[in-house]
Motif scaffolding. Structure first.
Motif, PDB file in Angstrom:
ATOM      1  N   GLY A 169      -7.400   3.943  13.109  1.00 37.21           N
ATOM      2  CA  GLY A 169      -8.771   4.363  13.346  1.00 37.21           C
ATOM      3  C   GLY A 169      -9.695   3.961  12.216  1.00 37.21           C
ATOM      4  N   GLY A 170      -9.140   3.223  11.244  1.00 39.91           N
ATOM      5  CA  GLY A 170      -9.955   2.757  10.123  1.00 39.91           C
ATOM      6  C   GLY A 170     -10.244   3.831   9.105  1.00 39.91           C
ATOM      7  N   ILE A 171      -9.499   4.941   9.153  1.00 39.36           N
ATOM      8  CA  ILE A 171      -9.755   6.054   8.232  1.00 39.36           C
ATOM      9  C   ILE A 171      -9.100   5.813   6.874  1.00 39.36           C
ATOM     10  CG2 ILE A 171      -9.388   8.533   7.863  1.00 39.36           C
ATOM     11  CD1 ILE A 171      -9.469   8.881  10.884  1.00 39.36           C
ATOM     12  N   ALA A 172      -7.887   5.240   6.881  1.00 40.90           N
ATOM     13  CA  ALA A 172      -7.147   5.069   5.627  1.00 40.90           C
ATOM     14  C   ALA A 172      -6.279   3.822   5.699  1.00 40.90           C
ATOM     15  CB  ALA A 172      -6.289   6.304   5.351  1.00 40.90           C
ATOM     16  N   THR A 216      -2.336   6.538   4.156  1.00 36.51           N
ATOM     17  CA  THR A 216      -1.822   7.261   5.318  1.00 36.51           C
ATOM     18  C   THR A 216      -0.420   7.773   5.053  1.00 36.51           C
ATOM     19  OG1 THR A 216      -3.129   5.849   6.785  1.00 36.51           O
ATOM     20  CG2 THR A 216      -1.321   7.078   7.777  1.00 36.51           C
ATOM     21  N   ALA A 217       0.415   6.948   4.419  1.00 33.69           N
ATOM     22  CA  ALA A 217       1.787   7.365   4.105  1.00 33.69           C
ATOM     23  C   ALA A 217       1.791   8.570   3.178  1.00 33.69           C
ATOM     24  CB  ALA A 217       2.545   6.205   3.477  1.00 33.69           C
ATOM     25  N   ILE A 229       2.926  12.449  13.563  1.00 35.09           N
ATOM     26  CA  ILE A 229       3.107  11.043  13.941  1.00 35.09           C
ATOM     27  C   ILE A 229       1.810  10.479  14.498  1.00 35.09           C
ATOM     28  CG2 ILE A 229       4.327   9.454  15.478  1.00 35.09           C
ATOM     29  CD1 ILE A 229       6.704  11.341  15.386  1.00 35.09           C
ATOM     30  N   LEU A 230       1.216  11.215  15.440  1.00 38.86           N
ATOM     31  CA  LEU A 230      -0.028  10.756  16.049  1.00 38.86           C
ATOM     32  C   LEU A 230      -1.145  10.690  15.014  1.00 38.86           C
ATOM     33  CD1 LEU A 230       0.080  12.746  19.428  1.00 38.86           C
ATOM     34  CD2 LEU A 230       0.579  10.325  19.068  1.00 38.86           C
ATOM     35  N   GLY A 231      -1.181  11.674  14.105  1.00 43.27           N
ATOM     36  CA  GLY A 231      -2.204  11.688  13.069  1.00 43.27           C
ATOM     37  C   GLY A 231      -2.084  10.511  12.124  1.00 43.27           C
ATOM     38  N   VAL A 232      -0.842  10.174  11.736  1.00 45.04           N
ATOM     39  CA  VAL A 232      -0.610   9.035  10.850  1.00 45.04           C
ATOM     40  C   VAL A 232      -1.070   7.739  11.520  1.00 45.04           C
ATOM     41  CG1 VAL A 232       1.214   7.598   9.847  1.00 45.04           C
ATOM     42  CG2 VAL A 232       1.236  10.064   9.482  1.00 45.04           C
ATOM     43  N   LEU A 233      -0.690   7.581  12.786  1.00 47.84           N
ATOM     44  CA  LEU A 233      -1.072   6.365  13.504  1.00 47.84           C
ATOM     45  C   LEU A 233      -2.586   6.288  13.708  1.00 47.84           C
ATOM     46  CD1 LEU A 233       1.784   6.211  16.179  1.00 47.84           C
ATOM     47  CD2 LEU A 233       1.565   4.863  14.103  1.00 47.84           C
ATOM     48  N   TYR A 234      -3.207   7.441  13.995  1.00 45.45           N
ATOM     49  CA  TYR A 234      -4.660   7.445  14.205  1.00 45.45           C
ATOM     50  C   TYR A 234      -5.391   7.106  12.906  1.00 45.45           C
ATOM     51  CZ  TYR A 234      -9.404   9.056  15.013  1.00 45.45           C
ATOM     52  OH  TYR A 234     -10.774   9.118  15.100  1.00 45.45           O
ATOM     53  N   ALA A 235      -4.924   7.688  11.793  1.00 48.97           N
ATOM     54  CA  ALA A 235      -5.568   7.421  10.501  1.00 48.97           C
ATOM     55  C   ALA A 235      -5.455   5.950  10.133  1.00 48.97           C
ATOM     56  CB  ALA A 235      -4.938   8.290   9.416  1.00 48.97           C
ATOM     57  N   ALA A 270       0.359  -1.981  -1.674  1.00 46.88           N
ATOM     58  CA  ALA A 270       1.031  -1.668  -0.409  1.00 46.88           C
ATOM     59  C   ALA A 270       2.421  -1.084  -0.627  1.00 46.88           C
ATOM     60  CB  ALA A 270       1.130  -2.926   0.452  1.00 46.88           C
ATOM     61  N   LEU A 271       3.034  -1.382  -1.778  1.00 41.41           N
ATOM     62  CA  LEU A 271       4.374  -0.863  -2.054  1.00 41.41           C
ATOM     63  C   LEU A 271       4.395   0.658  -2.182  1.00 41.41           C
ATOM     64  CD1 LEU A 271       5.765  -3.471  -4.615  1.00 41.41           C
ATOM     65  CD2 LEU A 271       6.547  -3.091  -2.285  1.00 41.41           C
ATOM     66  N   LEU A 272       3.244   1.264  -2.458  1.00 45.14           N
ATOM     67  CA  LEU A 272       3.195   2.716  -2.564  1.00 45.14           C
ATOM     68  C   LEU A 272       3.578   3.398  -1.254  1.00 45.14           C
ATOM     69  CD1 LEU A 272      -0.090   3.227  -4.631  1.00 45.14           C
ATOM     70  CD2 LEU A 272       2.254   3.570  -5.406  1.00 45.14           C
ATOM     71  N   SER A 273       3.396   2.693  -0.143  1.00 45.45           N
ATOM     72  CA  SER A 273       3.725   3.293   1.153  1.00 45.45           C
ATOM     73  C   SER A 273       5.228   3.495   1.318  1.00 45.45           C
ATOM     74  CB  SER A 273       3.190   2.424   2.292  1.00 45.45           C
ATOM     75  OG  SER A 273       3.752   1.123   2.237  1.00 45.45           O
ATOM     76  N   ILE A 274       6.046   2.712   0.622  1.00 43.31           N
ATOM     77  CA  ILE A 274       7.497   2.830   0.789  1.00 43.31           C
ATOM     78  C   ILE A 274       8.017   4.185   0.317  1.00 43.31           C
ATOM     79  CG2 ILE A 274       9.738   1.907   0.038  1.00 43.31           C
ATOM     80  CD1 ILE A 274       8.545  -0.871   0.171  1.00 43.31           C
ATOM     81  N   PRO A 275       7.782   4.603  -0.950  1.00 48.71           N
ATOM     82  CA  PRO A 275       8.268   5.935  -1.337  1.00 48.71           C
ATOM     83  C   PRO A 275       7.629   7.062  -0.544  1.00 48.71           C
ATOM     84  CG  PRO A 275       6.910   4.979  -3.077  1.00 48.71           C
ATOM     85  CD  PRO A 275       7.182   3.893  -2.096  1.00 48.71           C
ATOM     86  N   MET A 276       6.370   6.880  -0.129  1.00 49.35           N
ATOM     87  CA  MET A 276       5.704   7.941   0.623  1.00 49.35           C
ATOM     88  C   MET A 276       6.347   8.142   2.004  1.00 49.35           C
ATOM     89  SD  MET A 276       3.396   9.284  -1.301  1.00 49.35           S
ATOM     90  CE  MET A 276       4.622   9.028  -2.588  1.00 49.35           C
ATOM     91  N   PHE A 277       6.615   7.029   2.699  1.00 49.09           N
ATOM     92  CA  PHE A 277       7.266   7.150   4.003  1.00 49.09           C
ATOM     93  C   PHE A 277       8.707   7.659   3.851  1.00 49.09           C
ATOM     94  CE2 PHE A 277       4.083   4.076   5.901  1.00 49.09           C
ATOM     95  CZ  PHE A 277       3.568   5.000   6.796  1.00 49.09           C
ATOM     96  N   ILE A 278       9.360   7.308   2.750  1.00 50.35           N
ATOM     97  CA  ILE A 278      10.720   7.801   2.517  1.00 50.35           C
ATOM     98  C   ILE A 278      10.703   9.308   2.278  1.00 50.35           C
ATOM     99  CG2 ILE A 278      12.664   7.737   0.900  1.00 50.35           C
ATOM    100  CD1 ILE A 278      12.192   4.743   0.631  1.00 50.35           C
ATOM    101  N   ILE A 279       9.721   9.799   1.509  1.00 45.35           N
ATOM    102  CA  ILE A 279       9.577  11.244   1.322  1.00 45.35           C
ATOM    103  C   ILE A 279       9.301  11.923   2.660  1.00 45.35           C
ATOM    104  CG2 ILE A 279       8.099  13.038   0.325  1.00 45.35           C
ATOM    105  CD1 ILE A 279       7.771  11.252  -2.119  1.00 45.35           C
ATOM    106  N   MET A 280       8.475  11.292   3.467  1.00 48.03           N
ATOM    107  CA  MET A 280       8.159  11.825   4.797  1.00 48.03           C
ATOM    108  C   MET A 280       9.432  12.004   5.615  1.00 48.03           C
ATOM    109  SD  MET A 280       5.506  10.085   7.525  1.00 48.03           S
ATOM    110  CE  MET A 280       5.334  10.679   9.212  1.00 48.03           C
ATOM    111  N   GLY A 281      10.287  10.978   5.633  1.00 50.65           N
ATOM    112  CA  GLY A 281      11.532  11.068   6.390  1.00 50.65           C
ATOM    113  C   GLY A 281      12.529  12.008   5.771  1.00 50.65           C
TER     114      GLY A 281
END
Length: 438
Positions: free
Chosen positions: A240-243, A248-249, A231-237, A60-71
């Motif tokens: 929505g059980g896709i990722a 997703t991040a 934003i909507l795509g990230v939340l849907y993924a 789950a920690l992988l989401s932190i650098p990914m969301f930081i890159i996103m921002g």
């Protein structure tokens, strides 16, 4: 030695070390090593490297650098300015609509970046000069942006929510959903106060922006819509059980980089390097704090401090809301001096068994904790957002910025009270989307 007395010594030592100027992560390691060596011998020190790196062995920690890159990729473009300009054009007829536009832009940018300082800087550079030029009081102009920037750690995706989820083994998906309604509530409270303050200062209609044609209103939307779709795509993924949140991040980070390159011409390798460099620095800082906090938590548990504090509080014959009030005061004070990530990682191991024993929902508590951290971002002496605003508008004194921020602090306190009265504000959406937690 009595564990409660030992806990007091740990608290004093931690405060002294952190105030000495060392980094939060290094300070936690120094305190942990010192107490483990003193009370548990060299044997426990042998486990420190294993605990340090083991704490980072979490997918789950992988989401932190990914969301930081996103921002970071969004913050490096004119996305903030375009958001501000789009809302200004559409709300031009609303009396005092310019301050509402700024707060709306802060909320949307927060949803894309997850960073309070980045939100303040991106929206403030455009919004503060424009509001002052149109006659808004300096306190309203500066305070609204400072407060709007704090939404970055509440409205998903939020790095602090990810950290809380990892520290407490709570569903990150639920935490993200729990921040949506309270985030919108705070935006609404901020807007109501800003419009009231604008009206009180004079003729609100005089502060409206210029008029725009429908063609001018629609022509800017192509620059804003792609980010909203992400934003909507990230939340849907995610829901929505896709990722998973981490997957997703990663997709969100890639999409934001592509949009920044295609729409905002972020082609030059040096600019992309700056985005990746800054994201790496921030990610390493957060991950180092997480690892050090894991060692700190081990020290507290190994010396029976955490268990003793929870047991002692459990024996207190006090109303659970009195207990929650004391917890909020503690969080407020801690937030005045420490960054949100550090407070969460240090406090969660101690507070979680206390609040669950008292019958409070840990998802609901995550939102209350986050709003407390938001207050710390616009309160002295650390108050990071205050200094960001002062850097944008150096001719506005810190005193004026602080004075303008205080009403928004009151709005946050009101939001906490409303959450206490109506806990479903935080739990309703996660229960609807993901089902009731067992």
């Amino acid at each position: 030695m009595d564990p409660l007395f030992l806990g007091g010594l740990v608290a004093i030592a931690t405060i002294l070390v952190l105030f000495s100027g060392v980094s939060v992560a290094l300070g936690l390691l120094i305190v942990s090593a010192g107490f483990l060596l003193t009370f548990d011998g060299f044997r426990s020190l042998e486990l420190m490297p294993e605990i340090l790196f083991g704490k980072l062995d979490n997918f789950a920690l992988l989401s932190i650098p990914m969301f930081i890159i996103m921002g970071s990729s969004i913050a490096s473009t004119r996305a903030g300015a375009d958001l501000y300009e789009a809302l200004e054009r559409w709300l031009t007829r609303v009396p005092g609509g310019l301050v509402v536009s700024n707060l709306g832009a802060c909320a949307l940018f927060a949803a894309m970046s997850g960073s309070s300082p980045a939100t303040c800087a991106a929206i403030g550079k455009m919004g503060i000069p424009e509001m002052r030029k149109r006659g808004y009081p300096d306190g309203v102009a500066a305070g609204s942006i400072a407060a709007g920037g704090t939404l970055g750690i509440l409205i998903p995706p939020s790095v602090t929510m990810i950290v809380y989820g990892i520290a407490t083994e709570t569903s990150i998906g639920r935490l993200f959903l729990a921040g949506v309604v309270p985030g919108l509530l705070l935006v609404g409270l901020f807007m109501v106060w800003s419009l009231y303050s604008t009206w009180r200062s004079g003729d609100a209609s005089r502060l409206s922006a210029g008029s725009y044609t429908w063609a001018q209103r629609f022509e800017i939307l192509p620059r804003v819509v792609p980010f909203l779709l992400i934003i909507l795509g990230v939340l849907y993924a995610m829901y929505g059980g896709i990722a998973t949140p981490s997957e997703t991040a990663a997709v969100g980070a890639l999409m934001c980089l592509l949009v920044a390159m295609i729409i905002y011409k972020l082609w030059h390798p040096s600019k992309i390097w700056i985005v990746l460099r800054d994201s790496t620095k921030e990610s390493v800082m957060i991950l180092f704090i997480i690892a050090a906090a894991g060692v700190f938590s081990y020290m507290l548990s190994s010396l029976f401090i955490t268990q003793s504090i929870a047991e002692w509080i459990g024996t207190l014959d006090v109303n659970r809301w009195v207990l929650m009030g004391a917890v909020n005061i503690f969080l407020l004070i801690a937030g005045f001096f420490l960054p949100p990530v550090a407070v969460i990682l240090m406090a969660a191991p101690i507070l979680l068994p206390i609040i669950t024993t008292a019958g409070f929902d840990p998802i609901w508590f995550a939102v209350v904790l986050t709003i407390n951290m938001e207050i710390g971002l616009i309160s002295p002496p650390v108050g990071l957002n205050l200094y960001v605003i002062n850097g944008i508008a150096p001719d506005i004194s810190l005193k004026t910025i602080l004075t303008g921020s205080l009403p928004f602090v009151a709005c946050m306190v009101l939001a906490i009270i409303l959450l206490c009265l109506f806990p479903s504000l935080a739990t309703w959406l996660p229960d609807i989307v993901m089902g009731k937690a067992i």
